[in-house]
Scaffold this active site. Structure first.
Site, short mmCIF file in Angstrom:
data_model
loop_
_atom_site.label_atom_id
_atom_site.label_comp_id
_atom_site.label_asym_id
_atom_site.label_seq_id
_atom_site.Cartn_x
_atom_site.Cartn_y
_atom_site.Cartn_z
CB CYS A 1 -89.01 -29.42 107.79
SG CYS A 1 -87.52 -30.40 107.92
N GLY B 1 -91.92 -24.11 109.26
CA GLY B 1 -92.03 -24.29 107.82
C GLY B 1 -93.36 -23.80 107.32
CG ASN C 1 -86.17 -30.87 111.49
OD1 ASN C 1 -85.71 -30.06 110.69
ND2 ASN C 1 -86.22 -30.63 112.78
N GLY C 2 -83.90 -31.95 108.96
CA GLY C 2 -82.44 -31.96 108.98
C GLY C 2 -81.85 -31.83 107.58
CE1 TYR D 1 -86.25 -15.64 114.26
CE2 TYR D 1 -85.60 -17.47 112.86
CZ TYR D 1 -86.37 -16.35 113.07
OH TYR D 1 -87.25 -15.92 112.13
#
Length: 546
Positions: A81, A107, A184-185, A327
């Site tokens: 996310c 996301g 996020n995580g 990436y």
């Protein structure tokens, strides 16, 4: 292993009173080596005596993540996310919408925005799909007035792709008002915390680990909200970059290891902006100021735009995710203090030094994330750089097709060879990573069908041998091709003439003295924080049972 897991959990969940100053000399936990095994770990087999309820597996927070492997889909890991927030701007909601558009690559299956109005009420709009699809109806944004907003884009893991209830931000009311959160995580002690909360009477409506954070804040006995957030975060283990929104404040929080990125910027009118990547700041003319530091909570009071900062826990060794550079992040972002395109170019140069292809004629990237690594490879090797593969961005997700022939055609829809660049040539094709090998093998076949004389695959990162525990959707270790095979076995499987990876030592040398500040567990299996294996919880017998 049991002792190591217990130590990791203890170091993360140890309670303390009030806020703690960050101390560089504070004790830090060590790394933990996780080895592959086909057998369950001793912890997983341990049971308590008595009547026990089975431990539930929640599909959106499995550790490691389940990987939704599509036969012809993208073989790269997926970021879970991205988050974005702005405070102090009358167009906060529209700016949040634009910021989420720029973070769409983090996301693509759900998006949402929560905004705090001038009347102190927080309103929420969210939905499944791309940001433009969710907020394509302008009336949805019009329902979110106010000068402060937070937003979220997400990928889901297997089993939860169509679940609106797991789309963030989450909005809940508790005795001190409304609180919205975007995360996020991934919390490696999520299930253990959830089991304890449920045993104490908490009711959950989602399968997301973010909801645990809400419960911990609501049940904390500390005051004010900042102390409640700090109290909750002291019990969390794993990766979290968080944005909280109340009626009058926006708070940004980052875990003590700094696994996931979170940056802060400022617009010309003084509005404060937080985002997962700097590219989102650039879009809305916000100037990058700094990272939210690992273990820090930044509080912006929208009434006077004052900014304060506190430290959640003592310093731990920084362990930022190196895959953000490899990436995930866009090449025009600055992540963890480094320009992403420069890092990727450096990977390609180092790759050309370690794994040259002396018989090759041309270097081509696998678009889009392999572009700068291929450029670096070309610069060092002296080989011509060409765009030999064209990515089609409008095909959407590929679902199971009725036959292998149709599935192969679907691959050509996503990646099309430029025959004039490839025909009769010995080609070096550079990709950012190789995970399961499915995409790489199809690219090799595609290039051979286009007339390539030789195909030399070069991968601008080390072999991926471990699953990520900290917020990235990666396959299980049994699906990772480099975990199952040696270099020659991988080469034969994907069908190329030669194969080379960037070595872990070379990757470390690129970062120099900063190498120890990056998490490389997917390459080394040195996990900074081990998952907490939840104990079975005694089953509560209903009063209505006979």
């Amino acid at each position: 292993m049991a002792a190591a897991a217990a130590a990791a959990a203890a170091s993360t969940t140890a309670a303390s009173s009030g806020l703690i100053r960050c101390a560089a000399g504070a004790p830090v936990p060590g790394h933990h080596q996780v080895r592959c095994s086909a057998k369950p770990s001793p912890l997983a087999l341990r049971h308590r005596a008595g009547r026990l309820a089975p431990v539930k597996a929640h599909p959106d927070s499995v550790t490691p993540f389940n990987y939704e492997g599509e036969g012809d889909g993208d073989d790269h890991p997926r970021e879970e996310c991205g988050v974005f927030g702005v405070v102090g701007d009358p167009d906060a909601t529209s700016l949040c919408y634009l910021g989420l558009q720029k973070l769409q690559h983090r996301g693509e299956e759900g998006a949402g925005i929560a905004a705090a109005g001038d009347d102190g009420t927080i309103k929420l709009q969210r939905g499944l799909g791309l940001v433009g699809d969710v907020f394509g109806d302008p009336t949805r944004l019009a329902k979110l007035p106010g000068q402060a907003a937070i937003g979220h884009v997400r990928y889901s893991t297997a089993g939860a792709a169509s679940s609106l209830r797991n789309v963030q931000p989450f909005l809940a009311g508790y005795r001190f008002g409304q609180l919205a959160v975007a995360h996020n995580g991934n919390l490696v002690n999520y299930q253990a915390l959830r089991n304890k909360l449920e045993a104490q009477g908490s009711i959950f409506s989602t399968s997301s680990d973010t909801e645990v954070i809400q419960h911990l804040i609501a049940t904390s006995l500390s005051r004010p909200l900042l102390s409640r957030i700090c109290d909750a975060c002291e019990r969390l283990a794993g990766a979290y970059s968080l944005l909280f929104l109340t009626a009058d404040k926006l708070l940004a929080v980052r875990d003590p290891f700094g696994f996931r990125p979170l940056v802060m910027g400022r617009r010309p009118n003084g509005a404060i902006v937080f985002a997962s990547e700097t590219c989102a700041l650039d879009l809305i003319d916000a100037v990058y100021e700094r990272e939210v530091e690992p273990g820090e909570v930044v509080v912006v009071d929208r009434r006077d735009m004052s900014i304060s900062s506190a430290c959640l826990v003592p310093h731990r060794p920084r362990k930022s995710c190196v895959f953000e550079h490899i990436y995930f992040a866009l090449p025009n972002s600055v992540v963890f203090g480094h320009a992403v395109h420069e890092r990727r170019t450096a990977y390609g140069r180092a790759l050309a030094e370690e794994s040259p292809a002396p018989t090759a004629d041309v270097v081509i990237p696998v678009p889009d994330s392999g572009f700068y690594a291929a450029l670096g490879f070309s610069q060092t090797s002296g080989l011509e750089f060409q765009q030999g593969l064209i990515r089609w961005h409008y095909s959407g997700r590929s679902f199971i097709q009725p036959s292998q022939a149709i599935r192969d055609l679907a691959v050509k829809l996503k990646l099309a060879p430029v025959h004039g660049v490839i025909r009769g040539k010995s080609v070096v094709v550079v990709d950012d990573s190789l995970v399961r090998g499915t995409t790489s093998s199809k690219i090799v076949r595609l290039l051979r069908d286009a007339g390539a004389r030789e195909v030399h695959m070069r991968i601008a990162c080390p072999p991926v041998v471990g699953s990520c525990l900290y917020g990235i959707d990666t396959p299980s270790e049994g699906e990772l091709i480099s975990n199952r095979m040696d270099l020659e076995g991988v080469r034969r499987t994907i069908g190329c003439d030669s194969l080379g990876f960037l070595s872990l030592d070379k990757l470390h040398s690129i970062y120099g003295d900063e190498a120890h500040e990056f998490c490389d567990a997917c390459f080394s299996r040195n996990y900074p924080v081990l998952p907490t294996v939840p104990e079975p919880v005694p089953e509560l017998v209903s009063a209505f049972e006979d």
